[in-house]
Motif scaffolding. Sequence first.
Motif, PDB file in Angstrom:
ATOM      1  N   ARG A   1       0.854  -1.185   0.000  1.00  0.00           N
ATOM      2  CA  ARG A   1       0.000   0.000   0.000  1.00  0.00           C
ATOM      3  C   ARG A   1       0.891   1.236   0.000  1.00  0.00           C
ATOM      4  O   ARG A   1       1.993   1.220   0.572  1.00  0.00           O
TER       5      ARG A   1
ATOM      6  N   THR B   1      -0.375   4.207   1.182  1.00  0.00           N
ATOM      7  CA  THR B   1      -0.741   4.834   2.445  1.00  0.00           C
ATOM      8  C   THR B   1      -1.139   3.709   3.386  1.00  0.00           C
ATOM      9  O   THR B   1      -1.560   2.637   2.938  1.00  0.00           O
ATOM     10  N   GLU B   2      -1.043   3.953   4.691  1.00  0.00           N
ATOM     11  CA  GLU B   2      -1.222   2.848   5.639  1.00  0.00           C
ATOM     12  C   GLU B   2      -2.591   2.198   5.541  1.00  0.00           C
ATOM     13  O   GLU B   2      -2.724   0.980   5.686  1.00  0.00           O
ATOM     14  N   GLN B   3      -3.626   3.001   5.286  1.00  0.00           N
ATOM     15  CA  GLN B   3      -4.979   2.465   5.178  1.00  0.00           C
ATOM     16  C   GLN B   3      -5.488   2.475   3.733  1.00  0.00           C
ATOM     17  O   GLN B   3      -6.686   2.315   3.492  1.00  0.00           O
TER      18      GLN B   3
ATOM     19  N   TRP C   1       3.790   0.423   2.676  1.00  0.00           N
ATOM     20  CA  TRP C   1       3.405  -0.488   3.749  1.00  0.00           C
ATOM     21  C   TRP C   1       3.182  -1.860   3.117  1.00  0.00           C
ATOM     22  O   TRP C   1       2.600  -1.966   2.033  1.00  0.00           O
TER      23      TRP C   1
ATOM     24  N   GLU D   1       2.298  -6.237   3.718  1.00  0.00           N
ATOM     25  CA  GLU D   1       1.813  -7.346   4.524  1.00  0.00           C
ATOM     26  C   GLU D   1       2.103  -8.636   3.765  1.00  0.00           C
ATOM     27  O   GLU D   1       2.059  -8.660   2.538  1.00  0.00           O
TER      28      GLU D   1
ATOM     29  N   ARG E   1       3.829  -7.576   8.918  1.00  0.00           N
ATOM     30  CA  ARG E   1       3.413  -6.246   8.466  1.00  0.00           C
ATOM     31  C   ARG E   1       4.573  -5.295   8.702  1.00  0.00           C
ATOM     32  O   ARG E   1       5.202  -5.330   9.770  1.00  0.00           O
TER      33      ARG E   1
ATOM     34  N   LYS F   1       6.828  -1.392   7.172  1.00  0.00           N
ATOM     35  CA  LYS F   1       6.841  -0.132   6.430  1.00  0.00           C
ATOM     36  C   LYS F   1       8.256   0.159   5.957  1.00  0.00           C
ATOM     37  O   LYS F   1       9.233  -0.094   6.676  1.00  0.00           O
TER      38      LYS F   1
END
Length: 300
Positions: A162, A164-166, A196, A198, A253, A255
């Motif tokens: 991603r 952005t985080e969300q 980011w 996962e 997870r 960054k």
Amino acid sequence: MIRSVVVAILVIGAGFSRPLSSAQPLDLARGEQLPNEPFRQFGTSITGAFEGWFANPDGSRIFLVGYLNRNNNQAIDVPIGPNNHIDPGGPDMGQPTHFLPGRHWGMFAMTVPAEFTTPDQRLTWTIVANGQPMTIPLRLHPDYNISPFTDVAVKNTPPIIRFTEQGPGIQGPLAILSKAETRTARVSSPLPLSVWAEDDAKFASGTMALPKNPPPPVRLYWTLFRGPAAVMFEKDNPPMDTLAGGGVNVPFRGKSTTTAKFSQPGDYVLQVTANDYSGEGGGGEVCCWTTTLVKVSVTP
């Protein structure tokens, strides 16, 4: 899933057109080279590499394509046009124009419509580097039907990244130019690039034992995909800070942050690749990595 996918390449050069081998297709995954075309420091050719194809839910298909640059010490820029074209429908179908040395797996993907149904239908990608033309076919041969989103043997899946985080997640080798992220920058001003990630952290190693010191669950690589000039990355393989997990088979997870600096104005495309434990090209299994693109408009 087709295991240990081979890459069949038809070369159409100056004055000849023939299969590379009358016995077997070329297997780039095992380091095979074109006849009479060894790696050199510079001055030799670049060949596209068809990794395979997979279906979309709407019936269209995606062709996954990489390349082999035999110039060990020479990254080469080949603009879209007579020396870098995909036909029919091109010349521009989202392919790179900046070619790094060596073998690079699944560098871009392109969608063909549902009407593109038979092995007889094909696209061709031609690259002319250092005066040497190389052409490969891209077609729906059943032997090249791949599953890049799941390694069935260990239920491994590609990392999710991603910007952005969300933000929305990107998973799998989907470097499609029309779906690229967009950014703006100024010449000589560092552009922050945060990712980011996962991952399920499955160790897909076949019969190999787990190493005592395994690599990080996700490794990122930033490269130039297209652009009028070179790009300076603060770190092109930036470390990933662990936010959760961090062990084999423990969901991960993290960054990562780096910067890119541009010396000239213009339109650039950057590429970020996220590899999991399976490594580059999935260790030859054509799963499980994630690749996407970022368009950057650079002003003076």
